[in-house]
Design a protein around this motif. Structure first.
Motif, PDB file in Angstrom:
ATOM      1  N   TRP A 179       8.378  -9.244  13.339  1.00 35.66           N
ATOM      2  CA  TRP A 179       8.703  -8.221  14.335  1.00 35.66           C
ATOM      3  C   TRP A 179       8.680  -8.745  15.766  1.00 35.66           C
ATOM      4  CZ3 TRP A 179       4.623  -7.526  10.762  1.00 35.66           C
ATOM      5  CH2 TRP A 179       3.398  -8.003  11.202  1.00 35.66           C
TER       6      TRP A 179
ATOM      7  N   ARG B 148      13.065  -7.735   5.343  1.00 36.12           N
ATOM      8  CA  ARG B 148      12.130  -7.990   6.444  1.00 36.12           C
ATOM      9  C   ARG B 148      12.236  -9.435   6.951  1.00 36.12           C
ATOM     10  NH1 ARG B 148       5.890  -5.854   6.286  1.00 36.12           N
ATOM     11  NH2 ARG B 148       6.875  -3.956   5.480  1.00 36.12           N
TER      12      ARG B 148
ATOM     13  N   GLU C 291      -7.624  -8.481   7.052  1.00 33.33           N
ATOM     14  CA  GLU C 291      -6.851  -9.720   7.237  1.00 33.33           C
ATOM     15  C   GLU C 291      -6.425  -9.895   8.699  1.00 33.33           C
ATOM     16  OE1 GLU C 291      -5.846  -6.978   5.670  1.00 33.33           O
ATOM     17  OE2 GLU C 291      -3.935  -6.475   6.622  1.00 33.33           O
ATOM     18  N   TRP C 292      -6.768  -8.924   9.540  1.00 34.45           N
ATOM     19  CA  TRP C 292      -6.501  -8.999  10.973  1.00 34.45           C
ATOM     20  C   TRP C 292      -7.773  -9.229  11.792  1.00 34.45           C
ATOM     21  CZ3 TRP C 292      -2.177  -8.129  14.361  1.00 34.45           C
ATOM     22  CH2 TRP C 292      -0.955  -8.087  13.699  1.00 34.45           C
TER      23      TRP C 292
ATOM     24  N   TYR D 244       4.794 -14.465  -0.827  1.00 35.22           N
ATOM     25  CA  TYR D 244       4.678 -13.813   0.498  1.00 35.22           C
ATOM     26  C   TYR D 244       4.555 -14.936   1.528  1.00 35.22           C
ATOM     27  CZ  TYR D 244       2.228 -11.579   4.453  1.00 35.22           C
ATOM     28  OH  TYR D 244       1.849 -11.131   5.697  1.00 35.22           O
TER      29      TYR D 244
ATOM     30  N   TRP E 206       8.777 -12.823  -0.101  1.00 35.06           N
ATOM     31  CA  TRP E 206       8.451 -11.544   0.552  1.00 35.06           C
ATOM     32  C   TRP E 206       7.996 -11.883   1.963  1.00 35.06           C
ATOM     33  CZ3 TRP E 206       5.458  -7.920   2.945  1.00 35.06           C
ATOM     34  CH2 TRP E 206       5.719  -6.567   2.673  1.00 35.06           C
TER      35      TRP E 206
ATOM     36  N   ASP F 248       6.985 -11.456   5.987  1.00 39.80           N
ATOM     37  CA  ASP F 248       6.233 -10.540   6.842  1.00 39.80           C
ATOM     38  C   ASP F 248       6.108 -11.209   8.206  1.00 39.80           C
ATOM     39  OD1 ASP F 248       3.025  -8.802   6.317  1.00 39.80           O
ATOM     40  OD2 ASP F 248       4.822  -8.273   7.431  1.00 39.80           O
TER      41      ASP F 248
ATOM     42  N   PHE G   4       0.470  -6.939  -5.691  1.00 37.49           N
ATOM     43  CA  PHE G   4       0.384  -7.727  -4.458  1.00 37.49           C
ATOM     44  C   PHE G   4      -1.012  -8.363  -4.469  1.00 37.49           C
ATOM     45  CE2 PHE G   4       1.978  -9.267  -0.730  1.00 37.49           C
ATOM     46  CZ  PHE G   4       2.769  -8.438   0.055  1.00 37.49           C
TER      47      PHE G   4
ATOM     48  N   GLU H 252       5.958   0.347   3.623  1.00 36.22           N
ATOM     49  CA  GLU H 252       4.628  -0.268   3.576  1.00 36.22           C
ATOM     50  C   GLU H 252       3.585   0.828   3.779  1.00 36.22           C
ATOM     51  OE1 GLU H 252       4.021  -3.945   5.744  1.00 36.22           O
ATOM     52  OE2 GLU H 252       2.039  -3.230   6.404  1.00 36.22           O
TER      53      GLU H 252
ATOM     54  N   HIS I 254      -0.740 -16.187   5.387  1.00 33.62           N
ATOM     55  CA  HIS I 254      -0.725 -14.925   6.124  1.00 33.62           C
ATOM     56  C   HIS I 254      -0.610 -15.230   7.614  1.00 33.62           C
ATOM     57  CE1 HIS I 254      -1.940 -10.729   7.124  1.00 33.62           C
ATOM     58  NE2 HIS I 254      -1.225 -10.512   6.030  1.00 33.62           N
ATOM     59  N   HIS I 255      -0.787 -14.215   8.450  1.00 32.18           N
ATOM     60  CA  HIS I 255      -0.567 -14.408   9.886  1.00 32.18           C
ATOM     61  C   HIS I 255      -1.449 -15.506  10.480  1.00 32.18           C
ATOM     62  CE1 HIS I 255       1.429 -10.727   9.104  1.00 32.18           C
ATOM     63  NE2 HIS I 255       0.517  -9.880   9.533  1.00 32.18           N
TER      64      HIS I 255
ATOM     65  N   TRP J 172      -5.627  -4.868   3.279  1.00 32.94           N
ATOM     66  CA  TRP J 172      -4.900  -5.742   2.351  1.00 32.94           C
ATOM     67  C   TRP J 172      -5.823  -6.872   1.920  1.00 32.94           C
ATOM     68  CZ3 TRP J 172      -0.152  -4.102   0.757  1.00 32.94           C
ATOM     69  CH2 TRP J 172       0.494  -3.147   1.550  1.00 32.94           C
TER      70      TRP J 172
ATOM     71  N   HIS K 280      -3.479 -10.278  -1.687  1.00 27.08           N
ATOM     72  CA  HIS K 280      -3.768 -10.800  -0.353  1.00 27.08           C
ATOM     73  C   HIS K 280      -5.055 -11.597  -0.434  1.00 27.08           C
ATOM     74  CE1 HIS K 280      -0.682  -8.178   1.331  1.00 27.08           C
ATOM     75  NE2 HIS K 280      -0.873  -8.787   2.491  1.00 27.08           N
TER      76      HIS K 280
HETATM   77  C1  LIG Z   1       1.919  -6.369   3.866  1.00 33.64           C
HETATM   78  C2  LIG Z   1       1.097  -6.091   5.100  1.00 33.64           C
HETATM   79  N1  LIG Z   1       1.813  -6.377   6.328  1.00 33.64           N
HETATM   80  C3  LIG Z   1       0.842  -6.880   7.289  1.00 33.64           C
HETATM   81  C4  LIG Z   1       0.959  -6.243   8.616  1.00 33.64           C
HETATM   82  C5  LIG Z   1       1.487  -5.062   8.979  1.00 33.64           C
HETATM   83  N2  LIG Z   1       1.371  -5.028  10.341  1.00 33.64           N
HETATM   84  C6  LIG Z   1       1.777  -4.120  11.272  1.00 33.64           C
HETATM   85  C7  LIG Z   1       1.947  -4.532  12.578  1.00 33.64           C
HETATM   86  C8  LIG Z   1       2.376  -3.625  13.517  1.00 33.64           C
HETATM   87  C9  LIG Z   1       2.628  -2.305  13.170  1.00 33.64           C
HETATM   88  C10 LIG Z   1       2.452  -1.918  11.840  1.00 33.64           C
HETATM   89  C11 LIG Z   1       2.032  -2.829  10.891  1.00 33.64           C
HETATM   90  N3  LIG Z   1       0.791  -6.122  10.730  1.00 33.64           N
HETATM   91  N4  LIG Z   1       0.556  -6.857   9.691  1.00 33.64           N
HETATM   92  C12 LIG Z   1      -0.501  -6.647   6.665  1.00 33.64           C
HETATM   93  O1  LIG Z   1      -1.488  -7.534   7.167  1.00 33.64           O
HETATM   94  C13 LIG Z   1      -0.171  -6.916   5.196  1.00 33.64           C
HETATM   95  O2  LIG Z   1       0.066  -8.304   4.982  1.00 33.64           O
END
Ligand SMILES: C[C@@H]1N[C@@H](c2cn(-c3ccccc3)nn2)[C@H](O)[C@@H]1O
Length: 446
Positions: A199, A229, A54-55, A145, A194, A196, A31, A255, A102-103, A281, A33
């Protein structure tokens, strides 16, 4: 009773086509990032950020506009995709997943649909294209991704409350579709996506849109591999639909964690994506807490393959485009083990022999050859093997070194010891078992 779903799972059980078999047989992936978050690297205004690097935009210690303007500094002069691909090859990775967006919404490719991309950064060039080319040249398959959640796009919503939200979100959906089709158009050698950032409540209402988009992407690239996902079902359920059936080609639920037993995998294909520190990441210049050793990562890789999964280890290059020394060292150490033992990983998967304390079994899906990967040598050196009934152990020998063979000592029916005589194991040891299914006459009861 099962519910009728318009947009639930469209297939029960594993995909059995050759492209999916290729995916299933990888064993080991990388992977990557990489993005604007690599510039601050977990710090801002001299403050340390303890979350995932990354957050950092979501951290009150870094104003959003400061983060959003980082693109004006993105100029990774040391970026060398060929070096990255060579390192991945030496490590033994057979596929690679790269963050295209990414986000934060910053695109590492020149996107027609936003200005928030590399062409408007000092670097000014496509990052994804050269990476795809370099990894393809090394024979490493590339997956893209893509984060649906996009903090930069004005139409993004986490939930849809007002008519205005819904109107804006329609534009965001169109934008998302455009970017995905654009990526597949620009990088047709990619083997899968991939996803992400899926949610959010807003996205969980988009069962039909996501289902149609997945179909459209697969029309563009037949056999495209998309995990669980991406899309929600008619009732907003993700990964598994309202009937409990997996949506997508493999389960993307692992994850930073691994299944413990084969039952945990529900017999599906799956990948585990894993960080080297506890939860970083993107690049963080100050890793705190436990940093995994190559030994731990090799065990996770072996455990994943022993349970029919792929293990994907994360790398977070820094703002200049360099891979940090800790990751280079891990790649080297894992590669040394893989060079000698890849036969127990590649094209291998689960076999239903009772797990023993000394380590893990894997089985080559073509040849049927079984591998014992020994991590824990018992004090008496006796490795227990218990097989199902009617299995004959024909030949047992070391994968590496002088072709030492083992004569199994039968201690019960279908239960044996083989005796390791070497002193200490320096690295996980692989022993090969060639077996056959007994014909129907059983051995006399002695
Ligand atoms: C593969 C991974 N997935 C991203 C991620 C995971 N989460 C997250 C968000 C809420 C609960 C648990 C995990 N937020 N971002 C991470 O930033 C990375 O990219």
């Amino acid at each position: 009773i099962s519910m009728t779903l318009e947009h639930g799972a469209h297939r029960i059980g594993k995909r059995i086509d050759s492209k999916m078999s290729r995916w299933r047989n990888y064993g080991f992936g990388q992977f990557i990032h990489w993005g604007l978050y690599a510039i601050p690297g977990g710090h801002w205004n001299g403050e340390y950020y303890g979350g995932a690097a990354e957050w950092i935009r979501s951290w009150k210690g870094m104003p959003n506009e400061d983060y959003d303007n980082l693109y004006t500094e993105f100029d990774p002069v040391d970026f060398d995709p060929k070096a990255w691909a060579e390192q991945a090859k030496d490590m033994g990775a057979r596929y690679m997943i790269i963050t295209t967006k990414h986000h934060d919404g910053f695109c590492l490719w020149p996107s027609e649909f936003t200005d928030y991309d590399v062409t408007n950064a000092p670097y000014g060039q496509d990052i994804i294209g050269p990476l795809v080319e370099a990894y393809d040249a090394e024979g490493i398959d590339v997956y893209l991704y893509f984060s649906v959640m996009d903090w930069n796009h004005p139409g993004y919503r986490s939930k849809l409350e007002t008519a205005e939200d819904r109107e804006a979100y329609e534009g965001f959906k169109e934008f998302t579709r455009n970017q995905l089709l654009e990526l597949l158009e620009r990088y047709p050698s990619t083997k899968g996506l991939w996803f992400d950032g899926t949610w959010d409540a807003a996205w969980k209402e988009q069962a039909e849109f996501a289902d149609n988009l997945a179909m459209e992407m697969r029309e563009m690239i037949p056999g495209l591999i998309i995990g669980s996902r991406f899309r929600p079902d008619d009732y907003g359920n993700r990964h598994f639909d309202s009937n409990g059936d997996l949506m997508g080609d493999y389960e993307q639920g692992w994850e930073r964690k691994l299944p413990d037993t084969y039952e945990d995998t529900k017999g599906n294909d799956w990948d585990c994506v894993m960080t080297v520190p506890e939860n970083q990441w993107g690049y963080h210049s100050d890793w705190r807490g436990h940093v995994k050793t190559s030994y731990e990562l090799i065990e996770m890789l072996v455990k994943s393959v022993s349970l029919d999964g792929n293990f994907v280890m994360n790398f977070g290059p820094n703002g200049q485009g360099e891979i940090r020394k800790e990751e280079r060292q891990l790649a080297k150490e894992i590669g040394e083990w893989m060079h000698k033992n890849q036969k127990a990983i590649y094209d291998c998967g689960y076999i239903d022999w009772e797990k023993q304390d000394w380590g893990y079994y894997t089985r080559n899906r073509e040849s049927g050859e079984v591998y014992m990967i020994v991590f824990n040598k018992p004090i008496n050196g006796a490795l227990r093997i218990k097989t199902p009934a009617k299995i004959n152990l024909d030949k047992i020998f070391d994968l590496n070194g002088p072709q030492k063979t083992y004569r199994p000592e039968e201690i019960h029916r279908n239960e044996y010891f083989i005796h390791l005589d070497e002193a200490l194991l320096e690295t996980p040891k692989v022993i090969v078992i060639q077996y056959s299914e007994a014909t129907n006459q059983t051995k006399g009861y002695d």
